[in-house]
Design a protein around this motif. Structure first.
Motif, short mmCIF file in Angstrom:
data_model
loop_
_atom_site.label_atom_id
_atom_site.label_comp_id
_atom_site.label_asym_id
_atom_site.label_seq_id
_atom_site.Cartn_x
_atom_site.Cartn_y
_atom_site.Cartn_z
N ILE A 175 5.55 9.51 -0.21
CA ILE A 175 5.71 8.65 -1.38
C ILE A 175 4.40 7.93 -1.70
O ILE A 175 4.00 7.82 -2.86
CB ILE A 175 6.85 7.64 -1.16
N ALA A 176 3.71 7.45 -0.67
CA ALA A 176 2.43 6.75 -0.88
C ALA A 176 1.43 7.65 -1.59
O ALA A 176 0.69 7.21 -2.48
CB ALA A 176 1.86 6.28 0.45
N ALA A 177 1.42 8.94 -1.23
CA ALA A 177 0.48 9.88 -1.84
C ALA A 177 0.76 10.11 -3.31
O ALA A 177 -0.13 10.49 -4.07
CB ALA A 177 0.51 11.21 -1.08
N ALA A 178 2.01 9.87 -3.73
CA ALA A 178 2.40 10.10 -5.12
C ALA A 178 2.20 8.87 -6.00
O ALA A 178 2.36 8.94 -7.22
CB ALA A 178 3.86 10.54 -5.19
N LEU A 179 1.87 7.73 -5.39
CA LEU A 179 1.73 6.48 -6.13
C LEU A 179 0.25 6.12 -6.31
O LEU A 179 -0.61 6.53 -5.52
CB LEU A 179 2.46 5.36 -5.39
N ASP A 180 -0.03 5.33 -7.32
CA ASP A 180 -1.38 4.87 -7.60
C ASP A 180 -1.62 3.53 -6.91
O ASP A 180 -1.20 2.49 -7.39
CB ASP A 180 -1.59 4.74 -9.11
N GLN A 181 -2.27 3.61 -5.75
CA GLN A 181 -2.65 2.42 -4.98
C GLN A 181 -1.49 1.44 -4.78
O GLN A 181 -1.55 0.29 -5.19
CB GLN A 181 -3.82 1.70 -5.66
N PRO A 182 -0.43 1.90 -4.13
CA PRO A 182 0.68 0.98 -3.86
C PRO A 182 0.30 -0.05 -2.80
O PRO A 182 -0.60 0.20 -1.98
CB PRO A 182 1.77 1.92 -3.32
N LEU A 183 0.96 -1.17 -2.84
CA LEU A 183 0.85 -2.14 -1.73
C LEU A 183 1.88 -1.72 -0.70
O LEU A 183 3.07 -1.62 -1.00
CB LEU A 183 1.13 -3.54 -2.24
N VAL A 184 1.45 -1.45 0.53
CA VAL A 184 2.33 -0.90 1.55
C VAL A 184 2.66 -1.97 2.59
O VAL A 184 1.76 -2.59 3.17
CB VAL A 184 1.69 0.32 2.25
N TYR A 185 3.96 -2.17 2.80
CA TYR A 185 4.44 -3.15 3.77
C TYR A 185 5.48 -2.49 4.67
O TYR A 185 6.08 -1.47 4.32
CB TYR A 185 5.10 -4.33 3.06
N ALA A 186 5.69 -3.09 5.84
CA ALA A 186 6.72 -2.60 6.76
C ALA A 186 7.22 -3.75 7.61
O ALA A 186 6.47 -4.68 7.93
CB ALA A 186 6.18 -1.49 7.66
N LEU A 187 8.51 -3.71 7.94
CA LEU A 187 9.02 -4.68 8.91
C LEU A 187 8.22 -4.58 10.19
O LEU A 187 7.87 -3.48 10.64
CB LEU A 187 10.50 -4.41 9.18
N ASP A 188 7.92 -5.71 10.80
CA ASP A 188 6.91 -5.71 11.87
C ASP A 188 7.38 -5.06 13.17
O ASP A 188 6.56 -4.84 14.07
CB ASP A 188 6.38 -7.12 12.13
N HIS A 189 8.67 -4.71 13.29
CA HIS A 189 9.11 -4.02 14.51
C HIS A 189 9.05 -2.50 14.35
O HIS A 189 9.31 -1.77 15.31
CB HIS A 189 10.54 -4.44 14.87
N LEU A 190 8.68 -2.03 13.16
CA LEU A 190 8.63 -0.59 12.91
C LEU A 190 7.22 -0.05 13.13
O LEU A 190 6.24 -0.80 13.14
CB LEU A 190 9.08 -0.29 11.48
N LYS A 191 7.14 1.28 13.28
CA LYS A 191 5.85 1.95 13.44
C LYS A 191 5.75 3.05 12.38
O LYS A 191 5.93 4.24 12.67
CB LYS A 191 5.73 2.54 14.85
N PRO A 192 5.45 2.66 11.14
CA PRO A 192 5.34 3.67 10.08
C PRO A 192 4.13 4.57 10.30
O PRO A 192 3.17 4.20 11.00
CB PRO A 192 5.20 2.83 8.81
N ALA A 193 4.16 5.74 9.65
CA ALA A 193 3.10 6.73 9.84
C ALA A 193 1.95 6.53 8.85
O ALA A 193 1.26 7.48 8.49
CB ALA A 193 3.68 8.13 9.68
N LEU A 194 1.74 5.29 8.42
CA LEU A 194 0.61 4.95 7.56
C LEU A 194 0.34 3.46 7.71
O LEU A 194 1.20 2.71 8.19
CB LEU A 194 0.88 5.31 6.11
#
Length: 265
Positions: free
Chosen positions: A17-36
């Motif tokens: 999804i990030a690759a399809a968006l134009d400079q998104p602001l990316v956030y994640a809950l702090d207990h997760l380990k996202p792949a970006l």
């Protein structure tokens, strides 16, 4: 300028999804380990987080990837987030879909609309088609039976998948997820009445009445590998309602393993 925030979960969906968006602001809950790379936030400070998004000009958000329930630390709540805690906790007690719906409501009350994954990348959600292989009559019956089971489970907000072989349910999806369900099916493959009969079908679909802007079921290359290890004949899912990740690699693995992939109408 209007901006979009990507709330990233774990797995391969968020990077797609990030690759399809134009400079998104990316956030994640702090207990997760996202792949970006993602900026962490905590559920206990949800309202200040929404203030931050608004200050950054965010008017839309998309949730992508698996989200495990966080451990709540009451001492970290700020006063304004504390005021909405009863709504969130009530949702968490009712099930995953209810909990996510409560969070979405809070986002939208802050003026941030929620985009669905298929609004960003429509090709990730296939319409009705057999993508590879050919489900036979027994496979079709097993898929139909599994669809009935998933609909029944979904009404209770339990899971989005089931494995049926020769008309018998070998496994259902619950909190541990699809991988655990397929491992259970692999370990109990010997329960099939006819060892030479139909191998069985993994079926996935959203829960009845589910908010489809978030938490759609997902199938990808690893799902195919695990289904093959469980001795299944193929994977079926509700057409137009399930995310298919890494389509080319998923099809390649399915064809190599002799599995069918069926977006079932």
């Amino acid at each position: 300028m209007s901006r979009i925030a990507l709330i990233a979960g774990e797995g391969r969906l968020a990077p797609a999804i990030a690759a399809a968006l134009d400079q998104p602001l990316v956030y994640a809950l702090d207990h997760l380990k996202p792949a970006l790379a993602a900026r962490p936030f905590r559920l206990e400070r949800l309202v200040p987080f929404l203030d931050e998004l608004t200050d950054q000009g965010v008017t839309r958000a998309v949730f992508a990837g698996a989200i495990r329930r966080p451990k709540i630390e009451p001492e970290l709540f700020d006063a304004r987030t504390m005021a909405i805690v009863p709504r969130i906790l009530m949702g968490m007690q009712s099930g995953d879909d209810a909990a996510l719906r409560a969070v979405l409501d809070v986002f939208e009350e802050a003026g941030i609309s929620i985009c669905s994954v298929d609004q960003i990348l429509p090709d990730l959600v296939p319409g009705e088609a057999v993508l590879c292989g050919a489900p036979g009559p027994c496979d079709q019956k097993d898929a139909a039976r599994a669809a009935e089971i998933v609909a029944g489970l979904g009404a209770l907000d339990i899971g989005q998948g089931a494995v049926v072989a020769q008309g018998l349910c070998l496994a259902v999806e619950a909190l541990p997820g699809t991988q655990a369900m397929l491992e259970f099916a692999r370990l109990h493959a010997g329960l099939k009445p006819d060892p030479q009969g139909a191998g069985g079908v993994l079926y996935k679909a959203p829960k009845p009445g589910q908010d489809r802007r978030i938490d759609l079921p997902t199938i990808g290359p690893d799902t195919v590998t695990q289904a093959a290890e469980a001795g299944l004949a193929g994977i079926a899912w509700q057409a137009g309602s399930v995310i298919l990740l890494e389509r080319a690699e998923t099809l390649r693995r399915a064809e190599a393993a002799g599995l069918f992939l069926w977006a079932r109408g």
